[in-house]
Design a protein around this motif. Structure first.
Motif, short mmCIF file in Angstrom:
data_model
loop_
_atom_site.label_atom_id
_atom_site.label_comp_id
_atom_site.label_asym_id
_atom_site.label_seq_id
_atom_site.Cartn_x
_atom_site.Cartn_y
_atom_site.Cartn_z
N LEU A 18 0.95 -1.19 -0.17
CA LEU A 18 0.13 0.09 0.10
C LEU A 18 0.94 1.28 -0.14
CD1 LEU A 18 -3.22 0.79 0.08
CD2 LEU A 18 -2.78 1.03 2.70
N PRO A 19 1.65 1.42 -0.96
CA PRO A 19 2.56 2.84 -1.19
C PRO A 19 1.73 4.15 -0.73
CG PRO A 19 2.61 1.59 -3.20
CD PRO A 19 1.29 0.82 -2.30
N THR A 20 0.42 4.29 -0.88
CA THR A 20 -0.07 5.37 -0.49
C THR A 20 -0.12 5.80 0.96
OG1 THR A 20 -2.26 4.40 -0.70
CG2 THR A 20 -1.68 5.68 -2.66
N ALA A 21 0.20 4.74 1.74
CA ALA A 21 0.17 5.07 3.30
C ALA A 21 1.69 5.22 3.72
CB ALA A 21 -0.37 3.56 4.03
N VAL A 22 2.58 5.18 2.89
CA VAL A 22 3.96 5.36 3.16
C VAL A 22 4.33 6.53 3.74
CG1 VAL A 22 6.44 5.27 2.36
CG2 VAL A 22 4.86 3.40 1.68
N PRO A 23 3.90 7.67 3.30
CA PRO A 23 4.03 9.08 4.08
C PRO A 23 3.84 8.89 5.50
CG PRO A 23 3.09 9.50 1.88
CD PRO A 23 2.96 8.06 1.98
N LEU A 24 2.58 8.62 5.82
CA LEU A 24 2.20 8.63 7.25
C LEU A 24 3.25 7.52 7.91
CD1 LEU A 24 -1.71 9.22 7.21
CD2 LEU A 24 0.37 10.86 8.09
N VAL A 25 2.89 6.27 7.58
CA VAL A 25 3.63 5.08 8.18
C VAL A 25 5.03 5.15 8.06
CG1 VAL A 25 3.90 2.69 8.12
CG2 VAL A 25 1.50 3.56 7.51
N GLY A 26 5.43 5.66 7.23
CA GLY A 26 7.17 5.89 7.18
C GLY A 26 7.47 6.88 8.05
N ALA A 27 6.76 8.03 8.12
CA ALA A 27 7.03 8.94 9.36
C ALA A 27 7.08 8.42 10.88
CB ALA A 27 6.33 10.23 9.04
N LEU A 28 6.03 7.62 10.86
CA LEU A 28 5.65 6.86 12.40
C LEU A 28 7.11 5.97 12.52
CD1 LEU A 28 3.45 6.61 14.51
CD2 LEU A 28 2.93 4.54 13.23
N MET A 29 7.41 5.23 11.56
CA MET A 29 8.45 4.40 11.70
C MET A 29 9.73 4.93 11.96
SD MET A 29 6.76 1.61 12.27
CE MET A 29 5.00 1.49 12.34
N LEU A 30 9.91 5.94 11.02
CA LEU A 30 11.32 6.64 11.43
C LEU A 30 11.57 7.26 12.76
CD1 LEU A 30 13.94 8.03 10.62
CD2 LEU A 30 12.48 9.95 9.64
N GLY A 31 10.32 7.57 13.31
CA GLY A 31 10.46 8.06 14.68
C GLY A 31 10.72 7.06 15.68
N ASN A 32 9.83 6.14 15.51
CA ASN A 32 10.00 4.69 16.38
C ASN A 32 11.41 4.26 16.38
OD1 ASN A 32 9.17 1.60 16.76
ND2 ASN A 32 8.52 3.10 18.18
N LEU A 33 12.15 4.14 15.01
CA LEU A 33 13.44 3.64 14.94
C LEU A 33 14.41 4.56 15.63
CD1 LEU A 33 15.01 1.49 13.68
CD2 LEU A 33 15.41 2.86 11.70
N ALA A 34 14.17 5.80 15.54
CA ALA A 34 15.10 6.72 16.20
C ALA A 34 15.04 6.33 17.73
CB ALA A 34 14.83 8.10 15.85
N ARG A 35 13.80 6.14 18.28
CA ARG A 35 13.85 5.76 19.82
C ARG A 35 14.25 4.42 20.05
NH1 ARG A 35 9.19 5.92 23.74
NH2 ARG A 35 9.14 4.07 25.02
N GLU A 36 14.13 3.76 19.12
CA GLU A 36 14.55 2.21 19.63
C GLU A 36 15.88 1.84 19.48
OE1 GLU A 36 12.78 0.72 21.54
OE2 GLU A 36 10.73 1.52 21.20
#
Length: 404
Positions: A249-267
């Motif tokens: 679902l590429p159309t969801a990548v902008p939101l999901v990608g930002a969410l996961m970038l923030g989480n990866l930075a945290r973890e």
């Protein structure tokens, strides 16, 4: 220019005069609504981080003659050889165009949310992701409800409008704003106010539905303590979710990608400065600007329409269906699971992190003072954040295909 002309010009430059020629009672009504939002934020502490700047933005948007939304400039067009009027964005207009029309603000907020979110409860009990998915029932239920309401002729909702209204059911303000800014900018004010208002009312809306759809015996179910989640799992999780989203679902990548970038930075533990910035400075700055921008859409000429009442009604329907969907799915799963799930945690799938999880925990404690459900409820709660972003991606694909 004589004194009479000067006095008249001065009078015509006042806001009092502007109320007579630039909106009148409608602007005054919207100023009253904006003050109510500010009251709810300060006095009742209903989503104050958003309702306060939204309410203040509404005040700014409805004060006449300020030019804060847009201003006009007379210039000479060399091709036409005459004076033409050009409109440029004022302060709020420019912030709206930059941050909301482009979809940047919701994406940046998702980055901050990711940096603040612990996906450990979801990783430890992945079956709770199903509850988060089921809670998205409210999105598609309200979507169909908007189309049905349109068929009555009382309001006029397009397919894109219906999708924007439906996303309120995700109980995720940034997602609602992101999708609406893409599909129906004219409904942005109504959708944003409905989304954040009903998120603030989660402790009032959800409990009656949760009690109605569960038995006393089900509310007493005690769940086993969650297993420890390793750092490796927490690092791999955001990468895996992003890759799967990009593949399917590429159309969801902008939101999901930002969410996961923030989480990866945290973890990851290696970019603490970036994680801290996302969790504090970045999300706070964007929240201020996003709230003011949304508030600018409370302008009387945009907000005071029959469609706004339809949005508010369908927003309640969306939240109610989302809550019911999560609870009922937990009951269905219990027909097949050896280790039963307390259905109360299903309601947390509507997102609204962490308020919905706290409501699940509170109702669990009412039935059994020793039954703590908070960490269990965080599983469907955080999966609901991902689910709402995925649902937004689905709607972005569906609406054009359905002729929206």
């Amino acid at each position: 220019m004589n004194l009479d002309q000067i006095a008249r010009k001065l009078w015509e430059s006042t806001g009092i005069y502007g109320f007579f020629v630039d909106g009148g009672w409608a602007n005054l009504l919207m100023i009253g609504i904006s003050l109510v939002l500010i009251y709810l934020a300060i006095r009742k502490q209903y989503e104050p981080l958003l309702l306060l700047p939204i309410g203040f933005g509404g005040l700014l948007a409805n004060l006449p003659l300020t030019g804060i939304l847009a201003h006009t400039v007379s210039v000479v067009d060399p091709e036409l050889g005459r004076v033409v009027v050009q409109e440029y964005g004022g302060f709020l207009g420019q912030v709206f165009d930059f941050g909301l029309q482009s979809g940047i603000f919701p994406i940046l907020i998702f980055m901050g949310v990711g940096a603040m979110t612990d996906f450990g409860p979801l990783i430890a009990n992945p079956i709770t992701a199903i509850l988060g998915g089921a809670a998205q029932l409210g999105i598609f239920g309200a979507f169909l409800g908007a189309l049905a309401l349109n068929a009555t002729g009382l309001v006029s909702f397009t397919m894109a409008d219906a999708a924007s209204i439906g996303i309120i059911g995700g109980a995720d303000g940034p997602t609602a704003i992101y999708l609406t800014s893409k599909l129906s900018p004219n409904l942005l004010g109504a959708v944003a106010v409905a989304a954040y208002s009903y998120m603030a009312l989660v402790p009032i809306i959800q409990p009656p539905i949760m009690r109605l759809l569960t038995t006393k015996k089900e509310r007493l179910i005690r769940m086993e303590q969650l297993r420890p989640v390793s750092k490796t799992e927490k690092i791999l999780f955001p990468l895996l979710v992003l890759l799967l989203t990009g593949l399917f679902l590429p159309t969801a990548v902008p939101l999901v990608g930002a969410l996961m970038l923030g989480n990866l930075a945290r973890e990851s533990g290696v970019v603490q400065r970036l994680s801290d910035t996302m969790q504090h400075a970045l999300i706070n700055i964007v929240t201020i600007l996003l709230g003011l921008s949304v508030g600018s859409k409370l302008e009387a000429s945009v907000f005071l329409r029959a469609e706004t009442l339809g949005v508010m009604f369908l927003g309640v329907l969306a939240f109610s269906l989302g809550t019911a969907g999560g609870v009922l799915m937990a009951r269905v799963l219990n027909l097949f699971l050896r280790k039963k799930i307390n259905p109360l945690i299903g309601s947390a799938g509507v997102s609204a992190v962490p308020m919905a999880a706290r409501v699940s925990n509170k109702l669990g404690l009412e039935s059994d003072p020793g039954n703590y459900l908070l960490m269990h409820a965080m599983g469907p709660n955080v999966s609901g954040v991902i689910g709402s972003a995925v649902a937004a991606g689905v709607l972005l694909v569906m609406v054009p295909l359905l002729g929206g």
